[in-house]
Design an enzyme around this catalytic site. Structure first.
Site, PDB file in Angstrom:
ATOM      1  N   CYS A  32       0.831  -1.205   0.000  1.00 27.37           N
ATOM      2  CA  CYS A  32       0.000   0.000   0.000  1.00 27.37           C
ATOM      3  C   CYS A  32       0.867   1.257   0.000  1.00 27.37           C
ATOM      4  O   CYS A  32       0.487   2.285  -0.566  1.00 27.37           O
ATOM      5  CB  CYS A  32      -0.962   0.011   1.188  1.00 27.37           C
ATOM      6  SG  CYS A  32      -0.158  -0.042   2.808  1.00 27.37           S
ATOM      7  N   HIS A 292      -1.772   1.520   7.491  1.00 28.41           N
ATOM      8  CA  HIS A 292      -2.130   1.384   6.076  1.00 28.41           C
ATOM      9  C   HIS A 292      -1.985   2.745   5.402  1.00 28.41           C
ATOM     10  O   HIS A 292      -2.164   3.786   6.035  1.00 28.41           O
ATOM     11  CB  HIS A 292      -3.582   0.888   5.968  1.00 28.41           C
ATOM     12  CG  HIS A 292      -4.053   0.658   4.572  1.00 28.41           C
ATOM     13  ND1 HIS A 292      -3.437  -0.231   3.716  1.00 28.41           N
ATOM     14  CD2 HIS A 292      -5.094   1.207   3.870  1.00 28.41           C
ATOM     15  CE1 HIS A 292      -4.086  -0.233   2.556  1.00 28.41           C
ATOM     16  NE2 HIS A 292      -5.085   0.630   2.630  1.00 28.41           N
TER      17      HIS A 292
END
Length: 329
Positions: A32, A292
């Site tokens: 990510c 994230h």
């Protein structure tokens, strides 16, 4: 992307130019950090256009070396040449090259998007500089110039040194800082210029980007064990030091240091006058070692939210909500 993808594609068809593409990127376990930076770079239009121009001028060379620049150019070309406006692409070749090039990104541990961006931009610069040197060293050009002792080139006609190579990566992202130190004994000011591809800013309580930049350029006193060696005084002296921004780049990359020990942090409120926010890479999580990354991108006056494979349109009023609450370690 299902129903959400169909809704997005309909909105894109109505409000966005025909040539734009908005593709999610597949996550390979922990990528990510890579996907979010790639989306931000793709929607830096000058960078994208110059990268695609580079790709077009080099793709005919079948024996060209496979490197991070060619892999990135190939990925951007894949996205821009898709028939559909939306979908998902797997940046497998690019990610494999990143891991091959730098062992830091080979593990499945949480990685830092800022470190990845720095690595990527510097690697692109190195590749472009090597290609330029190789071109100058070819038989066609070696006779028209000679190297000086320090490696700079001179024209045999006038002996003038050539300027350092400025690549299209530099033209987009490179700015200039002036590091000034003033001796408090003799008042002599020593100034040194240095280049930067991004600025890392400390975040103060309830501050704006403007105030963070002012704090970046604030004066620091050098004393005790940190005294400055003044060439005029020929000794260590107390001094005042400050860093000034001499020249802003065309695309300013700002790294906000959201994680700090003890200090309470504030959420950003405003940009510098004259600068337009075009993309934000956001870390979602309670600490620097896990979480994230997502990216928010402004394209043709509309904001889009990229979360790996998922792409959504969002209202501008919702952009700040992704920054999350202050984090204290």
């Amino acid at each position: 992307m299902g129903a959400a993808g169909s809704k997005l594609e309909k909105a894109l068809g109505e409000q966005f130019p025909e040539g734009e593409r908005y593709f999610g990127l597949e996550n390979f376990g922990n990528t990510c950090y890579c996907n979010s930076v790639l989306q931000a770079l793709y929607f830096c239009v000058p960078f994208r256009e110059q990268l695609l121009e580079y790709y077009a001028s080099n793709k005919s060379a079948g024996d060209a070396e496979d490197n991070l620049l060619t892999c990135l150019a190939d990925l951007f070309s894949q996205i821009s040449s898709q028939k559909k406006k939306t979908g998902v692409i797997a940046p497998k070749r690019f990610v494999q090259r990143v891991k091959k090039q730098n062992e830091l990104f080979r593990s499945y541990m949480h990685q830092d998007a800022h470190e990845f961006l720095n690595f990527l931009l510097n690697e692109l610069v190195d590749i472009l500089e090597k290609e330029s040197k190789a071109s100058k060293a070819s038989p066609e050009t070696s006779s028209s110039s000679e190297k000086t002792a320090n490696g700079a080139r001179t024209s045999p006609a006038n002996g003038v040194k050539e300027e350092p190579l400025v690549t299209w990566v530099h033209k987009n992202f490179q700015g200039i800082l002036t590091n000034e130190t003033r001796c408090l004994r003799c008042e002599t000011v020593t100034a040194r210029e240095e280049t930067f591809l991004d600025l890392s800013l400390d975040i103060e309580q309830n501050s704006s980007i403007t105030s963070c930049l002012k704090n970046f350029s604030s004066t620091e006193t050098l004393n005790a064990e940190d005294k400055f060696f003044c060439d005029k005084c020929c000794s260590l002296q107390e001094a005042q030091k400050r860093m000034k921004i001499k020249k802003l780049p065309h695309i300013l990359v700002i790294h906000l240091k959201r994680f700090k020990y003890i200090e309470q942090l504030g959420v950003q409120e405003a940009l510098l006058p004259g600068l337009l926010l075009s993309a934000v890479v956001v870390h979602v999580g309670s600490g620097p070692n896990h979480g994230h990354y997502v990216s928010l991108v402004k394209s043709h006056s509309h904001w889009l939210f990229f979360d790996d494979e998922n792409v959504e349109m969002i209202d501008e009023s919702a952009v700040q909500t992704f920054f999350g609450p202050p984090r204290v370690l």
